[in-house]
Design a protein around this motif. Sequence first.
Motif, PDB file in Angstrom:
ATOM      1  N   ILE A 134       0.840  -1.195   0.000  1.00 57.12           N
ATOM      2  CA  ILE A 134       0.000   0.000   0.000  1.00 57.12           C
ATOM      3  C   ILE A 134       0.879   1.250   0.000  1.00 57.12           C
ATOM      4  CG2 ILE A 134      -1.668   1.336   1.365  1.00 57.12           C
ATOM      5  CD1 ILE A 134      -2.839  -1.322   2.323  1.00 57.12           C
ATOM      6  N   PHE A 135       1.955   1.212   0.772  1.00 55.68           N
ATOM      7  CA  PHE A 135       2.910   2.318   0.812  1.00 55.68           C
ATOM      8  C   PHE A 135       3.540   2.550  -0.560  1.00 55.68           C
ATOM      9  CE2 PHE A 135       7.199   3.965   2.325  1.00 55.68           C
ATOM     10  CZ  PHE A 135       6.723   5.241   2.592  1.00 55.68           C
ATOM     11  N   VAL A 136       3.845   1.454  -1.271  1.00 53.44           N
ATOM     12  CA  VAL A 136       4.408   1.560  -2.616  1.00 53.44           C
ATOM     13  C   VAL A 136       3.463   2.309  -3.540  1.00 53.44           C
ATOM     14  CG1 VAL A 136       5.060   0.251  -4.679  1.00 53.44           C
ATOM     15  CG2 VAL A 136       5.876  -0.480  -2.451  1.00 53.44           C
ATOM     16  N   GLY A 137       2.182   1.910  -3.535  1.00 50.22           N
ATOM     17  CA  GLY A 137       1.206   2.568  -4.396  1.00 50.22           C
ATOM     18  C   GLY A 137       1.070   4.048  -4.091  1.00 50.22           C
ATOM     19  N   ASN A 138       1.080   4.401  -2.797  1.00 50.30           N
ATOM     20  CA  ASN A 138       0.987   5.809  -2.424  1.00 50.30           C
ATOM     21  C   ASN A 138       2.228   6.587  -2.841  1.00 50.30           C
ATOM     22  OD1 ASN A 138      -1.579   5.717  -1.172  1.00 50.30           O
ATOM     23  ND2 ASN A 138      -0.698   4.875   0.689  1.00 50.30           N
ATOM     24  N   LEU A 139       3.397   5.969  -2.701  1.00 51.13           N
ATOM     25  CA  LEU A 139       4.637   6.626  -3.130  1.00 51.13           C
ATOM     26  C   LEU A 139       4.627   6.917  -4.622  1.00 51.13           C
ATOM     27  CD1 LEU A 139       7.551   4.821  -1.227  1.00 51.13           C
ATOM     28  CD2 LEU A 139       6.957   7.241  -1.109  1.00 51.13           C
ATOM     29  N   MET A 140       4.137   5.955  -5.402  1.00 50.43           N
ATOM     30  CA  MET A 140       4.095   6.137  -6.850  1.00 50.43           C
ATOM     31  C   MET A 140       3.205   7.305  -7.240  1.00 50.43           C
ATOM     32  SD  MET A 140       3.802   2.221  -8.119  1.00 50.43           S
ATOM     33  CE  MET A 140       3.385   2.725  -9.767  1.00 50.43           C
ATOM     34  N   ASN A 141       2.078   7.430  -6.560  1.00 49.13           N
ATOM     35  CA  ASN A 141       1.179   8.541  -6.853  1.00 49.13           C
ATOM     36  C   ASN A 141       1.822   9.874  -6.488  1.00 49.13           C
ATOM     37  OD1 ASN A 141      -0.847   6.832  -7.736  1.00 49.13           O
ATOM     38  ND2 ASN A 141      -1.768   6.644  -5.719  1.00 49.13           N
ATOM     39  N   GLN A 142       2.453   9.916  -5.308  1.00 49.09           N
ATOM     40  CA  GLN A 142       3.047  11.160  -4.842  1.00 49.09           C
ATOM     41  C   GLN A 142       4.246  11.574  -5.694  1.00 49.09           C
ATOM     42  OE1 GLN A 142       2.051  13.184  -2.389  1.00 49.09           O
ATOM     43  NE2 GLN A 142       0.319  11.945  -1.726  1.00 49.09           N
ATOM     44  N   ALA A 143       5.010  10.588  -6.181  1.00 53.14           N
ATOM     45  CA  ALA A 143       6.240  10.887  -6.912  1.00 53.14           C
ATOM     46  C   ALA A 143       6.006  11.104  -8.408  1.00 53.14           C
ATOM     47  CB  ALA A 143       7.255   9.764  -6.704  1.00 53.14           C
ATOM     48  N   GLY A 144       4.771  10.980  -8.871  1.00 52.02           N
ATOM     49  CA  GLY A 144       4.483  11.246 -10.277  1.00 52.02           C
ATOM     50  C   GLY A 144       4.794  10.100 -11.214  1.00 52.02           C
ATOM     51  N   ILE A 145       5.035   8.901 -10.668  1.00 51.21           N
ATOM     52  CA  ILE A 145       5.361   7.747 -11.524  1.00 51.21           C
ATOM     53  C   ILE A 145       4.145   7.347 -12.349  1.00 51.21           C
ATOM     54  CG2 ILE A 145       6.064   5.313 -11.495  1.00 51.21           C
ATOM     55  CD1 ILE A 145       7.722   5.913  -9.036  1.00 51.21           C
ATOM     56  N   THR A 146       2.946   7.523 -11.799  1.00 49.06           N
ATOM     57  CA  THR A 146       1.730   7.142 -12.529  1.00 49.06           C
ATOM     58  C   THR A 146       1.591   7.935 -13.831  1.00 49.06           C
ATOM     59  OG1 THR A 146       0.551   8.708 -11.106  1.00 49.06           O
ATOM     60  CG2 THR A 146       0.419   6.397 -10.514  1.00 49.06           C
ATOM     61  N   GLU A 147       1.978   9.213 -13.807  1.00 48.28           N
ATOM     62  CA  GLU A 147       1.890  10.012 -15.031  1.00 48.28           C
ATOM     63  C   GLU A 147       2.813   9.471 -16.119  1.00 48.28           C
ATOM     64  OE1 GLU A 147       2.026  11.264 -12.033  1.00 48.28           O
ATOM     65  OE2 GLU A 147       0.591  12.911 -11.800  1.00 48.28           O
ATOM     66  N   ARG A 148       4.007   9.032 -15.730  1.00 47.85           N
ATOM     67  CA  ARG A 148       4.951   8.498 -16.707  1.00 47.85           C
ATOM     68  C   ARG A 148       4.454   7.186 -17.299  1.00 47.85           C
ATOM     69  NH1 ARG A 148       7.963  11.355 -13.025  1.00 47.85           N
ATOM     70  NH2 ARG A 148       9.600  12.684 -13.912  1.00 47.85           N
ATOM     71  N   ILE A 149       3.841   6.359 -16.452  1.00 44.13           N
ATOM     72  CA  ILE A 149       3.259   5.109 -16.940  1.00 44.13           C
ATOM     73  C   ILE A 149       2.161   5.406 -17.957  1.00 44.13           C
ATOM     74  CG2 ILE A 149       1.854   3.117 -16.261  1.00 44.13           C
ATOM     75  CD1 ILE A 149       3.381   3.062 -13.613  1.00 44.13           C
ATOM     76  N   PHE A 150       1.290   6.341 -17.625  1.00 43.87           N
ATOM     77  CA  PHE A 150       0.178   6.675 -18.509  1.00 43.87           C
ATOM     78  C   PHE A 150       0.684   7.262 -19.825  1.00 43.87           C
ATOM     79  CE2 PHE A 150      -3.250   9.437 -20.050  1.00 43.87           C
ATOM     80  CZ  PHE A 150      -4.306   8.537 -20.059  1.00 43.87           C
TER      81      PHE A 150
END
Length: 426
Positions: A62-78
């Motif tokens: 769960i911490f991993v998923g929250n870190l990804m959102n906060q660090a902007g990794i989701t935007e790069r994936i998209f």
Amino acid sequence: MSSFAILGGFALSFLLGWPVVLAILIPSVLYVLLGNIPIELIGQRMSYALDSFPLVAVPIFIFVGNLMNQAGITERIFKFADTLVGRVPGGLGQVNVVSSLIFSGMSGAALADVGGLGKIEVKAMAERGFDRGFAGALTGASAVVGPIFPPSIPLIIYGSVTSVSIVQLLLAGIIPAIMCVILLMITVAILAYRHDFPRSERWPTLRELGTDFVPALPALMTPVLLVAGMLLGYFTPTEAAAVTVVYVLLISGLVYRTLTVEHLLSSAYETVKSSSAILIIVAAASIFGWILAIEQIPQMAARWLLTVSTDPLMLLLVVNILLLIVGMFLDSTTATLLVVPIIAQPLHMAGVDPVHLGIVTIFNLMLGLLTPPMGLALFLLSDITRVSMRQILIKMMPLYVPLVLTLVILTVFPEVSLWLPKMIRN
């Protein structure tokens, strides 16, 4: 106090709208008090349930998923998924499906996929001319793939409840997840031809593809790192969660340079809230499960199921119907903790492979996230899209077809989920 009184008390409390934890805990406490059982046993059973090494992976992922959102990794994936499949019929609809699969390789939870990528996906699709209800429906449909693709929080909980190898469960989910993604993409393409969905004007050049691939590569390597490390024996699934946190921290801080102290604190706060909600249900359900075991409910269920049929496929079909109904009212964690201990024994006795049963069970319960009246993903999607749940459900109708078809294939053809674990084990 009989087992039927316990079950009736739980059902009544739930129908009255009580929180699930209280609906489980209050009848259980009454059973202990009225049965002259030492009250200290409640604390012992709850602490014993949480004293589980595999469960440590739950808050960490769960911490991993929250870190990804906060660090902007989701935007790069998209962005990479948009470049890769944006030209395919369905455009951003296809991007939605592919990016959910990629994101699930780091988050391990369907609601994390909806919350993490949902706002980005819905906003982008709406700006390109897609109906917001359809954007929300597709986001929910693609997110249910996450919990059967490694890493998977529901499969980790299932493995801890049934003592089935978590590594085997994670491996077993890879092919079904990819198959479901393919079926969803075919469905989106068919809908695109019928409704003339917008898509990218041209295919990307190799240069453009490479430009977006390089920033996304560290994120794409996460599931590869996890699966390879577990197979080579470098770490257990629980240790893999800690490795993933370190890896995400490194790529966020050194590669993307987006990690801040505020991101860490916000991620930790959200993780504590989400983990507490899950683990308190685990603790409460442990008492409920212990009482069911004393009252021999699993044994009675086993005898009843085996009187219906001894054919593994027929029993799986019966259990699928049961799980679909349960999933309409209970979240996946609660359903896994309460129902799986009851159904696992008779199906194992009938010859159903425990790994196969795990994949079928978890994928079935994930469909419950998208079915009223208690579909948690539907509530979250309604909030993200700012459209009514009714509109989302209407747009969801054609998307139920590939999801149910995936469940049917998984049920009827065990080798779809068992082939990869058997091949690697051999």
